[in-house]
Design an enzyme around this catalytic site. Structure first.
Site, mmCIF file in Angstrom:
data_model
loop_
_atom_site.group_PDB
_atom_site.id
_atom_site.type_symbol
_atom_site.label_atom_id
_atom_site.label_comp_id
_atom_site.label_asym_id
_atom_site.label_seq_id
_atom_site.Cartn_x
_atom_site.Cartn_y
_atom_site.Cartn_z
ATOM 1 N N CYS A 1 0.968 -1.221 -0.163
ATOM 2 C CA CYS A 1 -0.129 -0.062 -0.001
ATOM 3 C C CYS A 1 0.959 1.297 -0.032
ATOM 4 O O CYS A 1 2.130 1.316 0.074
ATOM 5 C CB CYS A 1 -0.904 -0.137 1.173
ATOM 6 S SG CYS A 1 0.222 0.416 2.636
ATOM 7 N N CYS B 1 3.558 1.845 2.817
ATOM 8 C CA CYS B 1 4.734 1.233 2.701
ATOM 9 C C CYS B 1 5.706 1.986 2.078
ATOM 10 O O CYS B 1 6.790 2.134 2.384
ATOM 11 C CB CYS B 1 4.636 0.113 1.775
ATOM 12 S SG CYS B 1 3.582 -1.353 2.357
ATOM 13 N N ASP C 1 9.084 29.881 -31.096
ATOM 14 C CA ASP C 1 10.070 30.195 -31.934
ATOM 15 C C ASP C 1 9.689 30.269 -33.462
ATOM 16 O O ASP C 1 8.592 29.468 -33.734
ATOM 17 C CB ASP C 1 11.414 29.286 -31.699
ATOM 18 C CG ASP C 1 12.585 29.680 -32.654
ATOM 19 O OD1 ASP C 1 12.632 30.790 -32.684
ATOM 20 O OD2 ASP C 1 13.165 28.489 -32.926
ATOM 21 N N ASP D 1 13.140 24.796 -31.240
ATOM 22 C CA ASP D 1 13.801 23.643 -31.555
ATOM 23 C C ASP D 1 14.965 23.188 -30.451
ATOM 24 O O ASP D 1 15.626 22.039 -30.723
ATOM 25 C CB ASP D 1 14.365 23.774 -32.889
ATOM 26 C CG ASP D 1 15.231 25.059 -33.004
ATOM 27 O OD1 ASP D 1 15.658 25.547 -32.124
ATOM 28 O OD2 ASP D 1 15.622 25.568 -34.140
ATOM 29 N N ASP E 1 17.729 27.811 -28.845
ATOM 30 C CA ASP E 1 16.792 28.458 -27.624
ATOM 31 C C ASP E 1 16.550 27.874 -26.187
ATOM 32 O O ASP E 1 15.695 27.865 -25.493
ATOM 33 C CB ASP E 1 15.430 28.585 -28.217
ATOM 34 C CG ASP E 1 14.932 27.607 -29.291
ATOM 35 O OD1 ASP E 1 15.513 26.869 -29.266
ATOM 36 O OD2 ASP E 1 13.922 28.016 -29.829
#
Ligand code: ADP
Ligand code: MG
Length: 749
Positions: free
Chosen positions: A13, A16, A443, A637, A641
């Site tokens: 559970c 745990c 961009d 991309d 950037d």
């Protein structure tokens, strides 16, 4: 300091996971532990000189948990499948044994209650003594065989002072059992202490039966939340057809090495990543990119392992194998993301950590309250019977599991779904943050446009420089640059079979241009500045057509203009419109000239333009927007950037080709497909809605269930909760939370 991902077995559970985390972090040399119940993984930062894996295991084994090094297991098969199915089969057998018994006893109990309270229903035709004997036998089997993990949980509590959900169930059912056993074996106790004439064997039987069945359903559906990973693994080809020593041989995929020539026949699966050396074909890449249309490919093009060849036949050279293939990378990302924590989980985690001790306290308090206040109002005998039922009921109905599963199960399903649609989510935080984004900055090159510009105009500015010479010089310089503009210029030189000149002192200035020495001349290609007024009448008309114009300069003298045109992606306008329809502001950010930018923006339906920014200024622009209180996602991309992607609240990389390891991005869209950005938003919103529903219900179960079981509503409305229903509610809670998360699978993107 070392970081390890370990597989954890033996968790029953969510609490745990908390226990393991607490225990491990007490060991010397352990800095950071994060245990995920839903994925059954632990991520640990530790100092190997102070603590070893064996040392950690020594600590957790005592409590019944094992930590397994995944890298020691084979990577090419799903790491957890066999173990998981063993546990699952075991649990299933127990559940199938326990459930019918529990149901039978449940019906008898209902009959007994109905017979005693409703005149129309006859009293249960079973003498109390016989009922008790059967109850004793069945509950012994239930408690000591089926309920073993619960008893173990209770004894762990006594020995190590750690309590999980099993402890609660174990203690509750044991108390019901021991009390019933005592008054069955020593009936005189009843007269001595004025005890009620009930036993609670039925409670032990039904609670264990329901809870075990619930655990089985939970384990089964938890398994299917992780199906996406197994599907990804199953995509892998098993063998490859090699061309070696002048003949075709078939080898298992693990024997392929880099540089091998691989033959792919029509309809066959491509085994590893590589580059086509001969032949033409079209390839179905939908399994890795979510892109439905087959892609045409020929010599020089990249192919991706696990994609499927259509009609053509071709050969390719293996470039990436094993854990480096595109598919392996995707699998790794998905696994990592599925195990990551969403910030929204923090509160549930804090509650889980104190949940079990708090519930133990509430159970004891309610027993005490019944024995004191209850005895004073309804007499000892009735109060004791309510007290025991409350004690057991509170322990049983408390469900930390639902709380613990609420967030991770939704994340697992969402990340898997994203991957099958070409949306690679790097971590849960990115997925969560995407839902609150107000502004998307895009961009221009490669995000809104195809990123593959073509050289459209060549304009000599000097008598001694004709088109050929302009291209020859430009291409000689640009072949050393990786910019898309550079690629377009060199492509033309190649088409025209121009010989290139040796370049020295090559320098590239990001967002501005390139320069170098050719035939003793200082040559540069750069973007126009305000000082280039002399050419304004030549430049402006080209830029107004959306073309990017660069100037070739030799010894500081402009000798030619090169205009490059890039086309807008066919789906860009539609994607922008879909974002705007969601009231998300879309801004175009570019290093290009304003006129060219405006032309493209108009086609894409974008009115907000920030042009002529240098790459290093892009992150600053994002920050500016954030300072205005906007939540900004940046789509780019990932090449020049990266800082902007990292600065944004969510960085979204448009992956082209096979490069998806873009570190600064929280989300990577395969095939550079901008419409996937809209799908990512849909997925994010759906996921957050699911998580909130899950958390709400998980809290409600406990907030209503615990006081109800404690008997708090008895003085008000005379209602209490039989522990049997508590067991049922507990079983339903986890299953319903997981079921709700699984619904995300069917969400249309
Ligand atoms: P974007 O923001 O559209 O991705 P960049 O920041 O990469 O554009 O570049 C901005 C401008 O700098 C280009 O439009 C171009 O004029 C000039 N430039 C950058 N790199 C080169 C190059 N290798 N060759 C020629 N021009 C370049
Ligand atoms: Mg760019």
């Amino acid at each position: 300091m070392e970081k390890r991902q370990l597989r954890v077995t033996g968790m029953h559970c969510a609490s745990c996971a908390t226990i393991i985390g607490q225990r491990l972090s007490k060991l010397p040399g352990i800095q950071n532990v994060s245990v995920n119940y839903a994925t059954e993984k632990a991520s640990i930062d530790y100092d190997p000189s102070k603590v070893s894996l064996a040392g950690m295991n020594a600590e957790t084994n005592k409590l019944g948990y094992s930590l397994i090094d995944q890298s020691a297991e084979t990577q090419t098969t799903p790491p957890t499948v066999s173990q998981e199915t063993d546990d699952l089969i075991n649990l299933k057998n127990k559940a199938l044994f326990a459930l019918p018994l529990a149901l039978l006893v449940f019906l008898l109990m209902m009959w007994d209650i109905a017979g005693r309270t409703m005149a129309a229903i006859p009293i249960l035709p079973l003498p109390m003594e016989l009922f008790n004997i059967i109850g004793l036998l069945l509950s012994s089997v239930m408690l000591f065989w089926i309920g073993q993990p619960f008893l173990k949980g209770f004894f762990n509590f006594l020995r190590f002072r750690v309590a999980n959900m099993d402890t609660l169930i174990g203690l509750g059912t044991l108390v019901a059992y021991v009390y019933s056993l005592a008054i069955t074996l020593l009936p005189q106790l009843k007269t001595i202490f004025n005890l009620p004439d009930y036993t609670y064997f039925d409670v032990t039987i039904v609670v264990i039966g329901f809870v075990v069945f619930g655990k089985y359903l939970e384990a089964r559906s938890k398994n299917s939340t992780g199906e996406a990973i197994k599907q990804l693994f199953s995509l892998q080809a098993k063998s490859a057809l090699l061309w070696r020593d002048g003949q075709e041989i078939e080898v298992p995929i693990s024997e392929v090495i880099i540089g091998d020539t691989i033959i792919v026949k029509p309809g066959a699966k491509i085994p590893v990543d590589g580059k086509i050396s001969e032949g033409k074909t079209s390839i179905d890449e939908s399994m890795v990119s979510g892109e439905a249309l087959p892609v045409d490919k020929g010599p020089g093009d990249h192919v991706i392992g696990a994609t499927i060849n259509k009609q053509g036949s071709f050969r390719f050279i293996a470039t990436k194998i094993g854990n480096d293939t595109f598919l392996s990378q995707i699998i790794r990302f998905v696994e990592e993301a599925q195990g990551s924590r969403a910030p929204i989980q923090a509160m549930a985690d804090r509650i889980s950590a104190i949940f079990v001790p708090t519930v133990l306290g509430i159970a004891l308090l309610s027993l005490l309250a019944w024995l004191t206040i209850g005895t004073a109002t309804i007499g000892f005998s009735a109060a004791l019977s309510y007290g025991i039922l409350s004690f057991v009921g509170v322990l049983v109905i408390a469900c930390p599991c639902a709380l613990g599963l609420a967030t991770p199960t939704a994340i697992i399903v969402a990340v898997g779904k994203g991957a099958s649609h070409g949306i690679l989510i790097r971590n849960a935080e990115a997925l969560e943050k995407l839902s609150s984004i107000t502004t998307v900055v895009m961009d221009k090159t490669g995000t809104i446009t195809s990123g593959q510009p073509r050289l459209s105009d060549i304009i000599p500015l000097h008598d001694s420089w004709n088109e050929q010479r302009i291209i020859q010089f430009s291409a000689s310089l640009e072949r050393l640059s990786e910019h898309p503009l550079a690629t377009a210029i060199t492509a033309v030189a190649k088409e025209r079979h121009l010989s290139l000149i040796t370049t020295s002192d090559f320098r590239s200035q990001e967002g501005v241009g390139v320069s170098g020495q050719l035939e003793g001349l200082a040559v540069s290609i750069r973007k126009p500045t305000r000082n280039d007024n002399a050419w304004k009448n030549r430049l402006a008309p080209l830029q107004a057509q959306g073309k990017t114009v660069v100037i070739l300069e030799v010894d500081n003298q402009p000798v030619g203009l090169l205009a490059l045109s890039d086309t807008i992606k066919p789906t860009a306008a539609q994607a922008v419109a879909a974002l705007q329809a969601r009231h998300i502001e879309v801004i175009m950010l570019t290093g290009d000239n304003r006129a060219a930018a405006e032309y493209i923006a108009a086609q894409a339906g974008i009115t907000n333009i920030v042009a002529e920014v240098l790459p290093h200024e892009k992150a600053g622009k994002i920050k500016e927007l954030q300072n205005q209180g906007k939540k900004v996602a940046m789509a780019g991309d990932g090449i020049n950037d990266a800082p902007a992607l990292a600065q944004a609240d969510v960085g979204i990389a448009m992956a082209t080709g096979t490069d998806i390891a873009i570190e600064s991005a929280g989300i990577t869209l395969l095939h550079g497909d901008i419409t996937k950005l809209v799908h990512a938003f849909t997925l994010s919103h759906a996921t957050m809605r699911t998580i909130k529903q899950n958390l709400f219900w998980a809290f409600m179960y406990n907030v209503i269930g615990i006081p109800l079981a404690a008997g708090l509503f008895y003085p008000l409305w005379g209602i209490t909760l039989n522990p049997v229903f508590a067991g049922l509610a507990m079983a339903i809670s986890s299953v319903s939370v997981i079921g709700n998360s699984l619904r995300l699978k069917t969400k249309r993107l």
